[in-house]
Structures are given as structure tokens and as C-alpha cells.
Enzyme design. Structure first.
Site, PDB file in Angstrom:
ATOM      1  N   GLU A 105       0.819  -1.206   0.000  1.00  0.00           N
ATOM      2  CA  GLU A 105       0.000   0.000   0.000  1.00  0.00           C
ATOM      3  C   GLU A 105       0.857   1.261   0.000  1.00  0.00           C
ATOM      4  O   GLU A 105       0.510   2.263  -0.642  1.00  0.00           O
ATOM      5  CB  GLU A 105      -0.927   0.003   1.214  1.00  0.00           C
ATOM      6  CG  GLU A 105      -1.977  -1.090   1.228  1.00  0.00           C
ATOM      7  CD  GLU A 105      -1.439  -2.428   1.699  1.00  0.00           C
ATOM      8  OE1 GLU A 105      -2.189  -3.412   1.652  1.00  0.00           O
ATOM      9  OE2 GLU A 105      -0.261  -2.500   2.135  1.00  0.00           O
TER      10      GLU A 105
ATOM     11  N   GLY B  78      13.516  -2.415   0.697  1.00  0.00           N
ATOM     12  CA  GLY B  78      13.699  -1.169  -0.034  1.00  0.00           C
ATOM     13  C   GLY B  78      14.572  -1.251  -1.262  1.00  0.00           C
ATOM     14  O   GLY B  78      14.876  -0.220  -1.872  1.00  0.00           O
TER      15      GLY B  78
END
Length: 427
Positions: free
Chosen positions: A64, A317
Site C-alpha cells: 500500500e 527497499g
């Protein structure tokens, strides 16, 4: 009456939730963030937001948060005088969102108990709250409404797997859904489903999927070579990134990879578990199957992966960089019934896709990828092995599917602007 009973039950359950949450966080090597989750925000957060109208955007986890990037950029550009606060629920979501340059601050979302919700809303005093997808917390919604704060549900979706449960609990969700100023859904099916469980029809609309608004580009050859050097991947290898894999999925992938590696010696697998704390478990599986692997966190400057050595990524990441150096992407959570993951990230870099049958959480994206010819969906490991062989043996096929993925992104955007129109009306 129903809300009051829910709030009492939430308070009673909180003492049980705290130890479970503490264990879950510490087992993953992360701070539980109890102060923020109980509504006590750091002074650095309140000071940074002080004196400005605040827009609060909430995204549950990594998926999200990544989907919210186009909206975050638009909010920052369109409302530079506003403070932009982002909240998340999960620890991995926090690790990713904290690296975004757009939000002024990133916090954990408060537990849905009245004292925590009131404390957080009082500290921030947002002008607008934007909730990604289907995070419907009754106490939070009611308290925001009581304070006159508009609530927007954006990028909303109701998956095939969850619609049955939502229908059974429509009596519970109807009231909090009625408190949203607007519900901006991804598709007609999502709109129909959320209306069926209580969203007001006149305030529910289709705005499209924010995930289609991610930047898309063809990765230059020089950039790909530089990235491969950073990760110790020698020139000349065909790189397959298996991303966002789940428990049970790696066991299915290992024999397929062993078969492919026996047929040619120029292959490089980059394996990225969805939860990096599972790296030890996955490494043990590799050892059991006599596959050499090297963890990302042990990869030093100048290191080179040996032939046949799997790169096991135990960080967060880095996925977009890994896609950028790939020749082919397998998107996980799809060979096991967890609902799949985002196909658009590799497609946005011109990387051809393989994914499994379990794509309930991304049904529309999977259908569009197949419609555009951006990837191949397999039903089992036998089909996966065949697809992998076909892709690896055909550079032309990889190029065609990669170009189709870029065309899909080019043709399918626009959700950000439609949502920003709703934001403007709400502010």
C-alpha cells in the site's frame, strides 16, 4: 450502541494484543513502536507539523505504501504549504515508508481504541485523512467524523477472497463506511462490492488503480551493468529475480531452479523473500538442497557471486533496483494461495513477468498483464519450468513482453488525477 460495544471490546483485548505485538516485532528485529501506536507521538513529529494544515495518509504495509507514491508526490506538489503525515501498520511498511522523501513524518497508526485515537488526532489535528485500500477502523472513523475531518478511502478494493467475509459483516462495516466523504475504488467490481457492504452509492466512484501511475521507463544498458556490479553479478549472466516469495513457495521454486541451472551455466537467481526476517529459514532450505547462497547483507564491495550461487536478499527497499538489473521476474505470493503481489513494478521497467495462479488480490492487474501480453501466468511448477526455459532461451520473447509491459503502464494511468480532484473538493 454497536460502536460502544466495539470500543469496550477493543479496550478489553488490548492487554492481550500488546504481548503478541511485542513478540511479533522483536522476532522480526524491529521496535514495536508502542508509544506511537498508543497515540503518543514524538515531539519531533508534532513540531514539524505545527502551524500548517495537515494531510494524513495511511497505508498498511509495503504494498500500500508503494502504491501511494504517485499520490504522495501529487499532494506534495499541489499542496506545498500543507504538512504531509504518513502512517503505516507494519514494521516492514515503516522501514520502506520512512525512506520516502514526500512525507514530512512517518508514524505507526494508532490502535483502534478511543484513548489512542483521540491522542493521535489531537496531536496532529489533520485537515484531511486519506486511507489506502480497505483499512476501515470504526473508532478512528467515528472520532475523525466527530471532529469534522473529511475521510477519503482511495485505491479501494475488495478481493475475491475477502468479499464473503465482508458480506457476512456488513452489519458491522455499514456505519464506519457511511462516515467516509468519498470512496474511490479501483474498479467497477470493487465499487459494487463496497456498496453491497454499506458504502453510500452516491459517494462511491471508480477512480482506477494508483499502482498504474508509477513511473515507467526502459532501463539503459549502462545502468543495468552498474547495478549488477553493485550486487556482485558478473557480466554475461541471465538474471532471474524471484520477488516477494512466501513460506512454501521457495520449496516449489528450488527444484525448478535446479533444473534450469543444470541445462545452462550462465544463470543467476536473486531470491527476495517477502519478509526479510525469513532469510535464515530460506538459507537453510537452500543448504538442504545443496544450493549455495550469499546473503545481501554479507555482500561487500568488490565481491563477486560464484557460478550457481543464489543471491538471497535479506533487506527491504531494494526491490526496484533488483528488478532494474533483471532479465526476467517471477512475482511471488502466486504459487501459494496468498493472493499474489504487484506485477506493475517489474513491468514499469520493461521486465517480462511470470506469475502463478493465485492472484486474487491483484486480479485486475493480472488480467491486464495477460491482455497486453506483458507476462505469462502458470498453474504449477511444471508450467513454471517450461515458461522459464522458453524465456531464458529467447531474448526476442523477453524484449517483446517487456515492451508490452511498458505499453500497459502508458495506457492505464490517470488514477492520481482523478483522486486529486476528490481531494480538492474535500479540502
Amino acid at each position: 450502541m454497536l460502536l460502544a460495544l466495539y470500543q469496550i471490546l477493543a479496550l478489553l483485548l488490548l492487554p492481550l494484543l500488546l504481548p503478541w505485538h511485542l513478540y511479533r516485532s522483536l522476532s522480526r528485529g524491529r521496535s514495536p513502536g508502542f508509544a506511537e501506536r498508543l497515540g503518543w507521538l514524538p515531539s519531533a513529529v508534532t513540531k514539524r507539523l505545527a502551524g500548517r494544515p495537515v494531510i494524513w495518509l495511511h497505508a498498511v504495509s509495503v504494498g500500500e505504501a508503494m502504491a501511494a507514491r504517485p499520490l504522495l508526490k501529487a499532494l506534495k506538489s499541489r499542496y506545498p504549504d500543507h504538512g504531509l503525515l504518513m502512517s503505516v501498520t507494519t514494521e516492514t511498511g515503516r522501514a520502506v515508508a520512512a525512506g520516502f522523501p514526500e512525507p514530512d513524518c512517518c508514524i505507526y497508526f494508532p490502535f483502534d481504541v478511543l484513548p489512542a485515537v483521540r491522542a493521535a488526532l489531537t496531536s496532529v489535528a489533520p485537515r484531511l485523512i486519506i486511507i489506502m485500500e480497505t483499512e476501515i477502523w470504526p473508532t478512528f472513523c467515528r472520532e475523525a467524523d466527530r471532529r469534522g475531518i473529511p475521510l477519503l478511502l482511495v485505491n479501494g478494493r475488495i478481493s475475491d477472497r475477502s468479499i464473503g467475509r465482508y458480506r457476512k459483516l456488513a452489519w458491522f462495516f455499514r456505519h464506519p463506511l457511511a462516515l467516509f466523504s468519498h470512496c474511490c475504488m479501483q474498479s467497477d467490481a470493487d465499487r459494487d462490492r463496497i456498496i453491497a457492504i454499506g458504502a453510500p452509492e452516491e459517494r462511491t466512484m471508480v477512480c482506477g488503480n494508483l499502482k498504474y501511475d508509477i513511473p515507467w521507463r526502459q532501463v539503459p544498458v549502462e545502468e543495468r551493468h552498474d547495478l549488477r556490479r553493485q550486487y556482485g553479478i558478473p557480466a554475461g549472466r541471465l538474471v532471474v529475480v524471484a520477488a516477494s516469495t512466501h513460506p512454501g513457495e521457495e520449496e516449489l521454486l528450488v527444484p525448478v531452479w535446479r533444473q534450469a541451472a543444470q541445462q545452462r551455466n550462465d544463470l543467476q537467481l536473486v531470491l527476495v523473500p517477502r519478509h526479510p526476517e525469513r532469510a535464515g529459514e530460506v538459507a537453510a532450505l537452500m543448504e538442504k538442497n545443496t544450493l549455495a547462497c550469499r546473503r545481501r547483507t554479507t555482500l561487500t564491495d568488490g565481491a563477486v557471486l560464484a557460478p550457481g550461487q543464489v543471491l538471497l536478499v535479506d533487506t527491504v527497499g531494494e526491490l526496484m533496483k533488483l528488478y532494474a538489473l533483471a532479465d526476467l521476474a517471477f512475482v511471488g505470493g502466486s504459487l501459494v494461495p496468498t493472493g499474489g503481489h504487484n506485477l506493475l513494478e517489474p513491468a514499469s521497467l520493461g521486465i517480462p513477468l511470470i506469475f502463478g495462479p493465485h492472484m486474487a488480490n491483484f486480479r485486475d492487474i493480472a488480467a491486464l498483464a495477460l491482455q497486453y501480453g506483458a507476462g505469462v501466468q502458470v498453474t504449477d511448477t511444471a508450467e513454471l519450468a517450461e515458461a522459464l526455459k522458453e524465456f531464458l532461451n529467447s531474448p526476442d520473447l523477453r524484449q517483446v513482453l517487456g515492451a508490452n509491459g511498458l505499453k500497459m503502464l502508458r495506457d492505464s494511468g490517470g488514477a492520481t488525477e482523478r483522486i486529486m480532484d476528490v481531494v480538492a473538493r474535500s479540502l
